[in-house]
Design an enzyme around this catalytic site. Structure first.
Site, PDB file in Angstrom:
ATOM      1  N   GLU A 153      15.356   9.111  -4.494  1.00  0.00           N
ATOM      2  CA  GLU A 153      16.276   9.826  -3.592  1.00  0.00           C
ATOM      3  C   GLU A 153      17.306  10.686  -4.336  1.00  0.00           C
ATOM      4  O   GLU A 153      18.509  10.616  -4.068  1.00  0.00           O
ATOM      5  CB  GLU A 153      16.988   8.821  -2.670  1.00  0.00           C
ATOM      6  CG  GLU A 153      16.004   8.033  -1.823  1.00  0.00           C
ATOM      7  CD  GLU A 153      16.676   7.017  -0.899  1.00  0.00           C
ATOM      8  OE1 GLU A 153      17.915   6.904  -0.900  1.00  0.00           O
ATOM      9  OE2 GLU A 153      15.932   6.341  -0.165  1.00  0.00           O
ATOM     10  N   ASN A 194      10.358   9.142  -5.995  1.00  0.00           N
ATOM     11  CA  ASN A 194      10.230   8.596  -4.643  1.00  0.00           C
ATOM     12  C   ASN A 194      11.364   9.118  -3.755  1.00  0.00           C
ATOM     13  O   ASN A 194      12.532   9.095  -4.156  1.00  0.00           O
ATOM     14  CB  ASN A 194      10.329   7.059  -4.753  1.00  0.00           C
ATOM     15  CG  ASN A 194       9.922   6.307  -3.501  1.00  0.00           C
ATOM     16  OD1 ASN A 194       8.840   6.529  -2.967  1.00  0.00           O
ATOM     17  ND2 ASN A 194      10.777   5.410  -3.035  1.00  0.00           N
ATOM     18  N   HIS A 230       9.773   7.063   6.229  1.00  0.00           N
ATOM     19  CA  HIS A 230      10.530   6.348   7.267  1.00  0.00           C
ATOM     20  C   HIS A 230      10.601   7.284   8.471  1.00  0.00           C
ATOM     21  O   HIS A 230      11.494   8.123   8.578  1.00  0.00           O
ATOM     22  CB  HIS A 230      11.931   5.990   6.754  1.00  0.00           C
ATOM     23  CG  HIS A 230      11.923   4.951   5.687  1.00  0.00           C
ATOM     24  ND1 HIS A 230      11.483   3.662   5.907  1.00  0.00           N
ATOM     25  CD2 HIS A 230      12.295   4.999   4.387  1.00  0.00           C
ATOM     26  CE1 HIS A 230      11.585   2.965   4.776  1.00  0.00           C
ATOM     27  NE2 HIS A 230      12.075   3.751   3.843  1.00  0.00           N
ATOM     28  N   GLU A 260       6.914   3.597   1.758  1.00  0.00           N
ATOM     29  CA  GLU A 260       7.846   2.793   2.572  1.00  0.00           C
ATOM     30  C   GLU A 260       7.611   3.042   4.063  1.00  0.00           C
ATOM     31  O   GLU A 260       8.552   3.060   4.857  1.00  0.00           O
ATOM     32  CB  GLU A 260       9.305   3.130   2.198  1.00  0.00           C
ATOM     33  CG  GLU A 260       9.599   3.017   0.720  1.00  0.00           C
ATOM     34  CD  GLU A 260      11.069   3.190   0.331  1.00  0.00           C
ATOM     35  OE1 GLU A 260      11.940   3.193   1.234  1.00  0.00           O
ATOM     36  OE2 GLU A 260      11.343   3.325  -0.870  1.00  0.00           O
ATOM     37  N   ASP A 262       7.315   3.237   7.814  1.00  0.00           N
ATOM     38  CA  ASP A 262       7.598   2.559   9.081  1.00  0.00           C
ATOM     39  C   ASP A 262       7.963   3.633  10.097  1.00  0.00           C
ATOM     40  O   ASP A 262       8.316   4.750   9.726  1.00  0.00           O
ATOM     41  CB  ASP A 262       8.665   1.443   8.968  1.00  0.00           C
ATOM     42  CG  ASP A 262      10.000   1.882   8.410  1.00  0.00           C
ATOM     43  OD1 ASP A 262      10.270   3.102   8.346  1.00  0.00           O
ATOM     44  OD2 ASP A 262      10.809   0.996   8.054  1.00  0.00           O
TER      45      ASP A 262
END
Ligand SMILES: *[C@@H]1O[C@H](CO)[C@@H](O)[C@H](O)[C@H]1NC(C)=O
Ligand SMILES: *[C@@H]1O[C@H](CO)[C@@H](O)[C@H](O)[C@H]1NC(C)=O
Length: 405
Positions: A153, A194, A230, A260, A262
């Site tokens: 990030e 990432n 996400h 990650e 979701d």
């Protein structure tokens, strides 16, 4: 309670053993030429036996990621005092289950101990502290990790660099310096950048591509881009918009993983939201399946019971493929079908829904001949290939690193 006639019950009982031999998410992903389908997890959840039983199910999960226990504040809470206990629990679980481990994460602006975030630094002292952290942690987990999220990030939404302590003090050079330190500590582990909101084109995805080029321009190794994914039900990027950004990363010679995944919704969950969530999961997984350089998918925990979403986004949740009672949601079937598996739902005598599946093997995930442009092809301790794809030459950088250029 569902009443089942004895004739149907006999049929179900007769059919069930065969159906149960079918594949889950990981088995189906491997049949499609991927390395894994996996889930994040966390130490506190492992005391829940029902949870652990499913996390251990390697038919669904061939890979796990520690959600928090390898972060800087956990591992090095005081300068140069390293605490690996929690991270080791997850690493040892992966080893015992023969699951791959994605290691997460080395350099991130969040979950930093205050000695880092509020320290008084010069360029040289922060580089030294960062390298010391990376060298210790990567060395400790050497041989355990499939990949490290080296830098996490680093970008703002507009594609500019996030104003972290690392960026403020070192400038953008902190990124290649971190990758080089990780590669020096373990030349075999895959090194990833990432981030989130880099799963479809735009300023931030373009900036992530520029980070890959920046690391490469320093002669440091970068192997992959991790797409956190996400997402939000109903505003998940389409399969085609994800596909076009995946091919842009692949063109830089790096692999891609969904790290990650979701897909959250505004609660309460409804049938319509669950159906849209299934579509959104299906499109995302299908984008990875269609791109040869996309090597695997990790969901950010498998059950709504332990999802990070409700604690972070007020009023939102239900983001995982299993609900809080560990029942599979429509999203599970969507993921499985995108992976080429077919789910069959039958009703058992106990009235519980049992989903099982089979998968088809794909011939499209074949291997390439030779190492792609920018890939490592030699160096001290290197055990991988040494032949570059046609048009590229294995070029010596130093005793530790040669690259296909
Ligand atoms: C989960 O897997 C670990 C490692 O293989 C094993 O020690 C443990 O007993 C398993 N737990 C459950 C509940 O299946
Ligand atoms: C800090 O030092 C590194 C390594 O010498 C250099 O690449 C970077 O540009 C420096 N940053 C600043 C802000 O001077």
């Amino acid at each position: 309670m569902v009443r089942v006639s004895s004739k149907i019950l006999a049929l179900v009982v007769g059919v069930l053993p065969q159906l149960i031999q079918g594949s889950g998410l990981h088995t189906a992903a491997v049949a499609k030429g991927k390395l894994y389908f996996g889930s994040a997890t966390d130490n506190s959840e492992l005391t829940d036996t029902a949870y652990l039983t499913q996390l251990n199910n390697t038919d669904d999960f061939g890979q796990i990621t520690p959600g928090n226990s390898q972060k800087w504040d956990t591992i090095e809470p005081t300068q140069n005092q390293f605490s690996y206990t929690k991270g080791d629990v997850i690493a040892n679980l992966a080893k015992a289950n023969d699951q791959k481990l994605r290691c997460h994460t080395l350099v991130w602006h969040s979950q930093l101990p205050s000695w880092v975030s509020s320290g008084t630094w010069t360029n040289a002292t922060l580089i030294a502290a960062m390298k010391n952290h990376i060298t210790n942690v990567v060395t400790h987990y050497k041989g355990d990790c499939y990949a490290w999220d080296v830098v996490n990030e680093a970008l703002n939404e507009d594609g500019s660099y996030r104003d972290s302590i690392f960026y403020q003090t070192i400038g953008p050079a902190y990124i290649p310096i971190a990758f080089a330190a990780a590669a020096a500590a373990d030349p075999d582990v895959k090194l990833y950048y990432n981030d989130y909101n880099i799963e479809s084109s735009g300023s931030k995805a373009m900036a992530a591509q520029n980070i890959v080029k920046l690391v490469q321009s320093y002669g440091a190794k970068i192997d992959g881009v991790g797409l956190q994914a996400h997402f939000i039900v109903g505003s998940t990027p389409s399969q085609s918009s994800q596909a076009s950004v995946l091919s842009a990363y692949a063109a830089l010679g790096v692999e891609i993983a969904y790290t990650e995944l979701d897909i959250r919704m505004t609660l309460p969950s409804t049938d319509a939201l669950l159906a849209q969530q299934k579509t959104d999961y299906t499109n995302t997984v299908a984008a990875c399946v269609a791109e040869k350089s996309c090597i695997g998918i990790t969901i950010w925990d498998w059950t709504d019971k332990y999802s990070w979403v409700p604690n972070t986004f007020s009023g939102q949740g239900a983001a995982c493929p299993w609900d809080e009672n560990y029942a599979k949601k429509p999203a599970y079937t969507g993921i499985l079908s995108a992976l080429g598996g077919t789910a069959t739902t039958t009703t058992t005598s106990a009235g519980q829904s049992t989903t099982s599946s089979t998968s088809t093997t794909s011939s499209s995930g074949g291997s390439t001949t030779g190492i792609a442009r920018w890939g490592q092809c030699g160096g001290s301790g290197w055990t991988g290939g040494t032949t570059c794809a046609s048009g590229y030459t294995c070029t010596y950088f130093n005793d530790y690193y040669s690259q296909c250029l």
